[in-house]
Design a protein around this motif. Structure first.
Motif, PDB file in Angstrom:
ATOM      1  N   ARG A 181       0.835  -1.210   0.000  1.00 50.13           N
ATOM      2  CA  ARG A 181       0.000   0.000   0.000  1.00 50.13           C
ATOM      3  C   ARG A 181       0.865   1.254   0.000  1.00 50.13           C
ATOM      4  N   LYS A 226      -5.853  -1.867   8.535  1.00 56.79           N
ATOM      5  CA  LYS A 226      -5.322  -1.643   7.190  1.00 56.79           C
ATOM      6  C   LYS A 226      -5.355  -0.143   6.946  1.00 56.79           C
ATOM      7  N   THR A 227      -4.366   0.375   6.224  1.00 55.89           N
ATOM      8  CA  THR A 227      -4.466   1.777   5.837  1.00 55.89           C
ATOM      9  C   THR A 227      -5.231   1.839   4.522  1.00 55.89           C
ATOM     10  N   HIS A 228      -6.504   2.199   4.600  1.00 61.73           N
ATOM     11  CA  HIS A 228      -7.343   2.161   3.405  1.00 61.73           C
ATOM     12  C   HIS A 228      -7.137   3.354   2.488  1.00 61.73           C
ATOM     13  N   ASN A 247      -4.751   5.273   1.207  1.00 61.79           N
ATOM     14  CA  ASN A 247      -3.372   5.601   0.890  1.00 61.79           C
ATOM     15  C   ASN A 247      -3.261   6.502  -0.324  1.00 61.79           C
ATOM     16  N   PRO A 273     -17.371  -2.337  -4.728  1.00 61.37           N
ATOM     17  CA  PRO A 273     -16.177  -1.548  -4.438  1.00 61.37           C
ATOM     18  C   PRO A 273     -14.905  -2.277  -4.870  1.00 61.37           C
ATOM     19  N   PRO A 302     -10.648  -1.913  -4.148  1.00 60.49           N
ATOM     20  CA  PRO A 302      -9.731  -1.143  -3.295  1.00 60.49           C
ATOM     21  C   PRO A 302      -8.738  -0.312  -4.098  1.00 60.49           C
ATOM     22  N   GLY A 303      -8.338   0.824  -3.532  1.00 62.69           N
ATOM     23  CA  GLY A 303      -7.362   1.702  -4.189  1.00 62.69           C
ATOM     24  C   GLY A 303      -6.114   0.963  -4.663  1.00 62.69           C
ATOM     25  N   PRO A 304      -5.496   0.104  -3.820  1.00 66.66           N
ATOM     26  CA  PRO A 304      -4.279  -0.595  -4.263  1.00 66.66           C
ATOM     27  C   PRO A 304      -4.564  -1.722  -5.262  1.00 66.66           C
ATOM     28  N   GLN A 327     -19.629  -7.949  -2.537  1.00 69.15           N
ATOM     29  CA  GLN A 327     -18.293  -7.885  -3.106  1.00 69.15           C
ATOM     30  C   GLN A 327     -17.849  -9.305  -3.411  1.00 69.15           C
ATOM     31  N   PHE A 356     -19.885  -3.196   4.976  1.00 71.15           N
ATOM     32  CA  PHE A 356     -18.486  -3.596   4.802  1.00 71.15           C
ATOM     33  C   PHE A 356     -17.679  -3.580   6.110  1.00 71.15           C
ATOM     34  N   LYS A 398     -16.436 -11.762   8.430  1.00 72.03           N
ATOM     35  CA  LYS A 398     -15.673 -10.636   8.980  1.00 72.03           C
ATOM     36  C   LYS A 398     -16.468 -10.069  10.132  1.00 72.03           C
ATOM     37  N   THR A 415     -10.960 -10.389   7.398  1.00 67.92           N
ATOM     38  CA  THR A 415     -11.385  -9.146   6.746  1.00 67.92           C
ATOM     39  C   THR A 415     -11.892  -9.551   5.363  1.00 67.92           C
ATOM     40  N   ILE A 416     -12.444  -8.591   4.626  1.00 68.34           N
ATOM     41  CA  ILE A 416     -12.985  -8.942   3.305  1.00 68.34           C
ATOM     42  C   ILE A 416     -11.835  -9.230   2.344  1.00 68.34           C
ATOM     43  N   GLU A 417     -10.938  -8.262   2.180  1.00 69.13           N
ATOM     44  CA  GLU A 417      -9.752  -8.508   1.365  1.00 69.13           C
ATOM     45  C   GLU A 417      -8.813  -9.420   2.153  1.00 69.13           C
TER      46      GLU A 417
HETATM   47  P1  XMP Z   1     -11.539  -5.108   4.612  1.00 71.59           P
HETATM   48  O1  XMP Z   1     -10.570  -5.940   3.833  1.00 71.59           O
HETATM   49  O2  XMP Z   1     -10.841  -4.126   5.525  1.00 71.59           O
HETATM   50  O3  XMP Z   1     -12.289  -4.248   3.518  1.00 71.59           O
HETATM   51  O4  XMP Z   1     -12.584  -5.920   5.306  1.00 71.59           O
HETATM   52  C1  XMP Z   1     -13.434  -3.444   3.724  1.00 71.59           C
HETATM   53  C2  XMP Z   1     -13.691  -2.701   2.423  1.00 71.59           C
HETATM   54  O5  XMP Z   1     -12.596  -1.804   2.145  1.00 71.59           O
HETATM   55  C3  XMP Z   1     -11.986  -2.110   0.911  1.00 71.59           C
HETATM   56  N1  XMP Z   1     -10.533  -1.938   1.069  1.00 71.59           N
HETATM   57  C4  XMP Z   1      -9.839  -0.886   0.597  1.00 71.59           C
HETATM   58  N2  XMP Z   1     -10.233   0.190  -0.105  1.00 71.59           N
HETATM   59  N3  XMP Z   1      -7.985   0.975  -0.158  1.00 71.59           N
HETATM   60  C5  XMP Z   1      -9.300   1.126  -0.491  1.00 71.59           C
HETATM   61  O6  XMP Z   1      -9.629   2.102  -1.158  1.00 71.59           O
HETATM   62  C6  XMP Z   1      -7.517  -0.084   0.544  1.00 71.59           C
HETATM   63  O7  XMP Z   1      -6.330  -0.188   0.827  1.00 71.59           O
HETATM   64  C7  XMP Z   1      -8.495  -1.064   0.944  1.00 71.59           C
HETATM   65  N4  XMP Z   1      -8.403  -2.225   1.641  1.00 71.59           N
HETATM   66  C8  XMP Z   1      -9.673  -2.757   1.709  1.00 71.59           C
HETATM   67  C9  XMP Z   1     -12.371  -3.545   0.610  1.00 71.59           C
HETATM   68  O8  XMP Z   1     -12.331  -3.814  -0.786  1.00 71.59           O
HETATM   69  C10 XMP Z   1     -13.761  -3.625   1.206  1.00 71.59           C
HETATM   70  O9  XMP Z   1     -14.724  -3.090   0.320  1.00 71.59           O
END
Ligand code: XMP
Length: 519
Positions: A293, A341-343, A345, A387, A389-391, A440, A474, A511, A515-517
């Motif tokens: 990330r 997680k740093t979402h 970034n 959705p 994710p950004g990365p 998702q 989510f 979750k 986590t989702i990812e």
């Molecule tokens: P997790 O994996 O934390 O994901 O359960 C929850 C939601 O967030 C999205 N996700 C991200 N979105 N940058 C983003 O813009 C990230 O680094 C990132 N990591 C997780 C994930 O797809 C889910 O919708």
């Protein structure tokens, strides 16, 4: 000044839900920490207050109390759970621990006709230890449940109400109606917060902010940045230069889809930047998720900086920040939340890039962003898609991110999405239909090799995991109970059609704890 409601958050897990339910009634509201400076809230000129629930007990030392300006305002008030107890205490009533805690469903029966709760029985959701034993002077009991003799109280003259249950959760089926009656009938707010009115208001705000200035934007293909950019374009036309960075971590067909939608449906020319090689080289040798990330965020900034120079200077930068980001960062400032997680970034800009930010979605929930997207002319499939994710695929390509592995992952993901689409299970949700299918769904490539046999030959190849979840927000999620036949077909196609993969597994973790990812 538009009509609005101020919600004071006393630490409830459901505070954002209260705001969402009210916005669904086309009433504008904002959420504030209970001890936010009075001026910030009064500047909004709200027509009523909602006091949220919270974990404290009203008599505990340092328990949050209703600020004086709220009671001095003379405006209508609705206290929910802790909010009701704090109101009772502030006005001289009595709250006490109830002998039996009430968590879960309860039956509420109206006692007196009132403007909020219709006469009769209602299924409601309770979650409390304390309860109101003696309502303040001037209040009457309007409804009760077995364990809450004062389940709903009110002083109809002052327009002060308290409910012990949680109207904002979907386990209280009539809850939205109760909230709607409070904000529209009791507070007198007109329900004109619609996608069209948001659009008109945003356009005029953006014009006021930007004037004749030049604005830069980066489109990621995600809903938020796309809608933000389209709104800014609608406001200031050619003063905007929008860049689309192809980082090589997008899904099959996505680059073409984003560029052609902007061009053909919205008349916006995106400056496409092919930076695949740069991102791939920056990711070489990196396997740790947070490091991925960080590297992606940094590379994005470098690419964007150099493009900004090419496009000539700009004073403003568009960001797709949405309301939950704002609320969560307010909350995170106050508590030490463990960072999983740093979402966010892609958006952190270096200090020396001196832009003023244009954030047209700053006060919108995701559903509202989508509805505005539709009002702007985005195709429905684009605004209501799942959705991403950004990365991008980097956090779904576990282990090292290489071109070859990305190609396999992209192909597996395309098969999964095509099959789900065919089965009508890919598009998550539409405002009218409620939730359907998966919220998702994606493929993950694992850096694990297993032995297989194909056409009498031994194979030793990587594993694809399928992740498909149902969720409303989510924050929590459950794995989707996809039909076995469909899973069989997806697995069969992936091992037959995708290079380097000989096994498919289905992720059956919810979750939390997962986590989702996967990264
Ligand atoms: P997790 O994996 O934390 O994901 O359960 C929850 C939601 O967030 C999205 N996700 C991200 N979105 N940058 C983003 O813009 C990230 O680094 C990132 N990591 C997780 C994930 O797809 C889910 O919708």
């Amino acid at each position: 000044m538009k009509d609005s409601i101020a919600i004071l958050d006393f630490g409830s897990q459901y505070a954002q839900l209260i705001a969402r339910r009210i916005r669904e009634s086309h009433v504008y509201c904002e959420l504030f920490p209970w001890d936010a400076p009075a001026k910030k809230i009064l500047d909004l000129q709200p027509k009523g207050f909602i006091l949220s629930g919270g974990p404290a007990s009203v008599y505990a030392p340092n328990a949050p109390q209703i600020p004086d300006y709220v009671l001095e305002s003379g405006l209508p008030l609705l206290g929910i759970c802790y909010g009701m107890q704090a109101l009772t205490k502030a006005l001289g009533g009595r709250v006490a621990p109830s002998e039996e805690c009430e968590y879960g469903p309860a039956k509420l029966e109206t006692v007196l006709p009132n403007p909020i709760i219709e006469k009769g029985w209602h299924k409601v959701w309770m979650s409390h230890g304390d309860r109101v034993e003696e309502p303040p002077v001037g209040f009457e009991v309007l409804a009760r449940s077995d364990n809450s003799p004062a389940g709903v109280i009110g002083d109809t003259e002052k327009k002060y109400f308290g409910v012990q249950f949680h109207p904002e959760v979907h386990h209280t089926p009539d809850g939205s109606k109760f909230l709607q009656r409070f904000v529209i009938d009791v507070c007198g707010v007109s329900p004109d917060w619609t996608p069209e009115s948001i659009l008109v208001e945003s356009v005029s705000q953006i014009r006021d902010q930007v004037g004749g200035g030049k604005v830069l934007a980066a489109v990621s293909g995600g809903v938020d940045s796309s809608v933000a950019v389209a709104l800014v374009h609608r406001s200031i036309g050619d003063q905007l230069a929008a860049v689309f960075v192809d980082n090589g971590l997008l899904r099959q067909g996505e680059v073409h889809q984003v560029i052609s939608t902007f061009n053909q449906e919205l008349g916006i020319e995106l400056v496409a930047v092919d930076s695949q090689a740069e991102f791939l080289s920056a990711l070489t040798g990196i396997t740790e998720p947070e490091e991925k990330r960080r590297v992606i965020g940094e590379t994005f900034i470098r690419v964007f900086e150099s493009k900004a120079v090419d496009l000539g200077g700009a004073e403003f930068l568009v960001q797709g920040t949405i309301y939950p980001d704002v609320v969560e960062s307010q909350a995170a400032d106050r508590s030490k939340v463990d960072r999983i997680k740093t979402h966010h970034n892609v958006g952190g800009l270096p200090e020396d890039m001196k832009f003023d930010l244009v954030e047209p979605l700053r006060y919108l929930f995701k559903d509202e962003v989508r509805a505005v997207g539709e009002a702007l002319g985005f195709p429905r499939e684009m605004v209501w898609r799942q959705p991403f994710p950004g990365p991008g695929l980097a956090v779904r390509c576990l282990g090292e991110v290489t071109e070859e592995r990305l190609t396999s992952l992209r192909a597996a993901d395309a098969i999964l999405r095509a099959e789900l689409e065919e089965a009508g299970l890919l598009i998550i949700k539409s405002r009218e239909d409620g939730i359907q299918g998966t919220a998702q769904a994606f493929a993950v490539l694992l850096p694990v090799r297993s032995v297989g046999v194909m056409g009498d030959q031994r194979t030793y190849q990587e594993v694809v995991a399928i992740r498909a979840v149902t969720t409303e927000d989510f924050m929590t999620a459950d794995w989707a109970r996809l039909p076995h036949e469909l899973l069989a077909c997806i697995a069969n196609r992936i091992v037959n059609e995708v290079q380097g993969v000989n096994r498919v597994v289905y992720d059956i973790t919810s979750k939390p704890p997962a986590t989702i990812e996967w990264e």
